[in-house]
Write a protein that holds these residues in place. Structure first.
Motif, PDB file in Angstrom:
ATOM      1  N   LEU A  54       0.811  -1.218   0.000  1.00 48.68           N
ATOM      2  CA  LEU A  54       0.000   0.000   0.000  1.00 48.68           C
ATOM      3  C   LEU A  54       0.848   1.273   0.000  1.00 48.68           C
ATOM      4  N   HIS A  55       2.138   1.140   0.365  1.00 51.02           N
ATOM      5  CA  HIS A  55       3.041   2.293   0.361  1.00 51.02           C
ATOM      6  C   HIS A  55       3.930   2.327  -0.878  1.00 51.02           C
ATOM      7  N   TRP A  58      -0.591  -2.160  -7.806  1.00 53.75           N
ATOM      8  CA  TRP A  58      -1.378  -2.977  -6.886  1.00 53.75           C
ATOM      9  C   TRP A  58      -2.345  -2.108  -6.077  1.00 53.75           C
ATOM     10  N   SER A  59      -1.834  -0.976  -5.562  1.00 52.23           N
ATOM     11  CA  SER A  59      -2.665  -0.073  -4.765  1.00 52.23           C
ATOM     12  C   SER A  59      -3.851   0.452  -5.564  1.00 52.23           C
ATOM     13  N   ARG A  78      -1.619   5.403  -3.300  1.00 49.20           N
ATOM     14  CA  ARG A  78      -0.813   4.768  -2.261  1.00 49.20           C
ATOM     15  C   ARG A  78      -0.932   5.575  -0.980  1.00 49.20           C
ATOM     16  N   GLN A 103      -6.916  -1.671  -5.252  1.00 47.05           N
ATOM     17  CA  GLN A 103      -7.493  -1.916  -3.924  1.00 47.05           C
ATOM     18  C   GLN A 103      -8.642  -0.942  -3.660  1.00 47.05           C
TER      19      GLN A 103
END
Length: 163
Positions: free
Chosen positions: A50-51, A56-57, A67, A60
């Motif tokens: 997530l950072h 990928w973020s 992020r 979500q």
């Protein structure tokens, strides 16, 4: 030397100068960048996607594809924003943090502002010349929304005695 001959060095507050119930506002704020987030996250070995992982973020739910700024960076920054006004040269030690919360996310491009409330103080019974000061740090984004809050116990020097 200036005409007045006076010289002032910046410092934090002595124990006696902290006032319970007072809220100290720390200016200026700090606009957080993507570079801040990636550097802090990698320096601290935090592999949370997530950072770090934009692709990928983005998939979500809940954060609009952005992020998150590392919450430990957020906490460190709100404490750091308070140093020059409250503890520079007067702090002996951090005794502990408690009641840490991150009620709203912080993103790259947000500006972080901090304020600190003195919630209690007492002279140390075991360390003459020092006192324990309880403070609560609050971090807000540019819209005034609280993004971080933490209580902190500190050991602070009493003002030097005049000879």
């Amino acid at each position: 030397m200036s005409a007045g001959g006076k010289r002032v060095s910046q410092r934090g507050l002595w124990f006696e100068e902290f006032e319970v119930g007072t809220v100290y506002e720390h200016k200026p704020g700090r606009t957080v960048t993507e570079a801040d987030n990636v550097l802090f996250t990698t320096l601290t070995m935090n592999t949370q996607a997530l950072h770090l992982d934009a692709a990928w973020s983005a998939q979500q739910p809940g954060f609009g594809g952005q992020r998150l700024i590392n919450s430990m960076f957020t906490l460190s920054t709100i404490v750091g924003l308070s140093v020059s006004q409250l503890t520079q040269g007067t702090l002996v030690a951090n005794l502990g943090f408690s009641d840490i919360a991150f009620p709203h996310p912080l993103f790259a491009g947000d500006t972080l502002y901090a304020e600190t409330e003195c919630t209690g103080k007492r002279e140390s019974s075991s360390r003459p010349g020092e006192g324990i000061v309880q403070i609560t740090h609050i971090g807000r984004n540019q819209d005034g929304v609280i993004v971080a809050k933490a209580s902190r116990s500190t050991l602070v020097r009493l003002a030097p005695r005049e000879s």
